[in-house]
Design a protein around this motif. Structure first.
Motif, mmCIF file in Angstrom:
data_model
loop_
_atom_site.group_PDB
_atom_site.id
_atom_site.type_symbol
_atom_site.label_atom_id
_atom_site.label_comp_id
_atom_site.label_asym_id
_atom_site.label_seq_id
_atom_site.Cartn_x
_atom_site.Cartn_y
_atom_site.Cartn_z
ATOM 1 N N LYS A 54 0.969 -1.157 -0.019
ATOM 2 C CA LYS A 54 -0.022 -0.062 -0.018
ATOM 3 C C LYS A 54 0.954 1.344 0.255
ATOM 4 N N ALA A 55 1.975 1.294 0.855
ATOM 5 C CA ALA A 55 2.849 2.321 0.702
ATOM 6 C C ALA A 55 3.669 2.733 -0.324
ATOM 7 N N LEU A 56 4.047 1.762 -1.122
ATOM 8 C CA LEU A 56 4.587 1.913 -2.421
ATOM 9 C C LEU A 56 3.744 2.399 -3.443
ATOM 10 N N ILE A 57 2.475 1.624 -3.448
ATOM 11 C CA ILE A 57 1.560 2.298 -4.385
ATOM 12 C C ILE A 57 1.222 3.686 -3.892
ATOM 13 N N GLU A 58 0.869 3.958 -2.853
ATOM 14 C CA GLU A 58 0.463 5.205 -2.634
ATOM 15 C C GLU A 58 1.681 6.337 -2.891
ATOM 16 N N LYS A 59 2.924 6.223 -2.761
ATOM 17 C CA LYS A 59 4.025 7.128 -3.047
ATOM 18 C C LYS A 59 3.978 7.229 -4.557
ATOM 19 N N TYR A 60 3.659 6.279 -5.429
ATOM 20 C CA TYR A 60 3.513 6.631 -6.839
ATOM 21 C C TYR A 60 2.273 6.599 -7.509
ATOM 22 N N ALA A 61 1.286 6.860 -6.748
ATOM 23 C CA ALA A 61 -0.186 6.662 -7.311
ATOM 24 C C ALA A 61 -0.468 7.566 -8.330
ATOM 25 N N ASP A 62 0.045 8.733 -8.432
ATOM 26 C CA ASP A 62 -0.196 9.681 -9.606
ATOM 27 C C ASP A 62 0.706 9.159 -11.061
ATOM 28 N N GLN A 63 1.645 8.296 -10.981
ATOM 29 C CA GLN A 63 2.492 7.869 -11.944
ATOM 30 C C GLN A 63 1.910 6.627 -12.487
ATOM 31 N N LEU A 64 1.237 5.687 -11.476
ATOM 32 C CA LEU A 64 1.251 4.420 -11.883
ATOM 33 C C LEU A 64 -0.139 4.128 -12.753
ATOM 34 N N ASP A 65 -0.136 3.129 -13.568
ATOM 35 C CA ASP A 65 -1.367 3.137 -14.530
ATOM 36 C C ASP A 65 -2.438 2.138 -13.689
ATOM 37 N N TRP A 66 -3.694 2.723 -13.415
ATOM 38 C CA TRP A 66 -4.612 2.091 -12.499
ATOM 39 C C TRP A 66 -5.255 0.853 -13.143
ATOM 40 N N HIS A 67 -5.501 1.372 -14.532
ATOM 41 C CA HIS A 67 -6.316 -0.034 -15.422
ATOM 42 C C HIS A 67 -5.332 -1.059 -15.144
ATOM 43 N N GLU A 68 -3.896 -0.897 -15.382
ATOM 44 C CA GLU A 68 -3.077 -2.192 -15.107
ATOM 45 C C GLU A 68 -3.046 -2.689 -13.688
ATOM 46 N N LEU A 69 -3.100 -1.764 -12.833
ATOM 47 C CA LEU A 69 -3.176 -2.377 -11.239
ATOM 48 C C LEU A 69 -4.354 -2.916 -10.956
ATOM 49 N N SER A 70 -5.395 -2.762 -11.524
ATOM 50 C CA SER A 70 -6.475 -3.237 -11.463
ATOM 51 C C SER A 70 -6.619 -4.639 -12.139
ATOM 52 N N THR A 71 -5.756 -5.156 -12.720
ATOM 53 C CA THR A 71 -5.661 -6.393 -13.224
ATOM 54 C C THR A 71 -4.639 -7.224 -12.529
ATOM 55 N N ASN A 72 -3.845 -6.468 -11.733
ATOM 56 C CA ASN A 72 -2.827 -7.214 -11.095
ATOM 57 C C ASN A 72 -2.697 -7.961 -9.833
ATOM 58 N N TYR A 73 -2.842 -9.277 -10.181
ATOM 59 C CA TYR A 73 -3.268 -10.245 -9.016
ATOM 60 C C TYR A 73 -2.163 -10.162 -7.740
ATOM 61 N N SER A 74 -1.006 -9.738 -8.098
ATOM 62 C CA SER A 74 0.153 -9.671 -6.914
ATOM 63 C C SER A 74 -0.086 -8.558 -5.875
ATOM 64 N N LEU A 75 -1.070 -7.546 -6.299
ATOM 65 C CA LEU A 75 -1.195 -6.541 -5.106
ATOM 66 C C LEU A 75 -1.548 -7.193 -3.774
ATOM 67 N N PRO A 76 -1.497 -6.569 -2.763
ATOM 68 C CA PRO A 76 -2.019 -6.951 -1.471
ATOM 69 C C PRO A 76 -3.542 -6.703 -1.359
ATOM 70 N N TRP A 77 -4.274 -7.596 -1.934
ATOM 71 C CA TRP A 77 -5.817 -7.432 -2.067
ATOM 72 C C TRP A 77 -6.403 -7.722 -0.763
ATOM 73 N N ASN A 78 -7.351 -6.765 -0.253
ATOM 74 C CA ASN A 78 -7.984 -6.870 0.916
ATOM 75 C C ASN A 78 -9.090 -5.678 0.905
ATOM 76 N N ASP A 79 -10.184 -5.765 1.795
ATOM 77 C CA ASP A 79 -10.947 -4.753 1.797
ATOM 78 C C ASP A 79 -10.502 -3.498 2.132
ATOM 79 N N GLN A 80 -9.635 -3.166 3.141
ATOM 80 C CA GLN A 80 -8.911 -2.021 3.337
ATOM 81 C C GLN A 80 -8.228 -1.459 2.174
ATOM 82 N N PHE A 81 -7.547 -2.273 1.424
ATOM 83 C CA PHE A 81 -6.596 -1.714 0.365
ATOM 84 C C PHE A 81 -7.568 -1.473 -0.680
ATOM 85 N N ILE A 82 -8.738 -2.040 -1.114
ATOM 86 C CA ILE A 82 -9.611 -1.635 -2.178
ATOM 87 C C ILE A 82 -10.259 -0.267 -1.765
#
Length: 122
Positions: A54-82
């Protein structure tokens, strides 16, 4: 003495796993530091790695491609993260994602965001 089983790791095994995780994190950071344009950030967002946090994604949130992140199964998926990145996700692709921690509560909480056709395919 407790016999060692496949479920119990000794210190060397734990250290090896931590070293591997640290190496994975450093590799991800190295790739991130080389990202210079939208195309390279899209490539970064596709990386399947246990180093995502979460911290890494938050740091680069404005640069990351959220379409691609939304298909990335390796993220730390949980209700709070979503919930934390609720306004960033591509909800169409999340609706198709088999890797989400699906529950009735999750579906109801984001009732208006889901693509119901995509969700029905899941």
């Amino acid at each position: 003495m407790i016999p060692r089983t496949k479920w119990v790791m000794d210190w060397a095994e734990q250290k090896a796993l931590q070293t591997q995780a640290d190496d994975t994190y450093q590799k991800l950071i190295s790739v991130i530091n080389k990202a210079s344009n939208k195309r390279s950030w899209t490539a970064v967002s596709k990386i399947r790695s246990t180093a995502w946090s979460k911290a890494l994604i938050e740091k680069y949130a404005d640069q990351l491609d959220w379409h691609e992140l939304s298909t990335n199964y390796s993220l730390p998926w949980n209700d709070q993260f979503i919930d934390y990145f609720e306004n960033k996700w591509d909800w169409f692709y999340l609706s198709l994602a088999e890797f989400l921690p699906w529950s009735d509560e999750l579906i109801l909480h984001y009732y208006e965001k889901w693509n119901w056709y995509g969700l029905s395919k899941n």
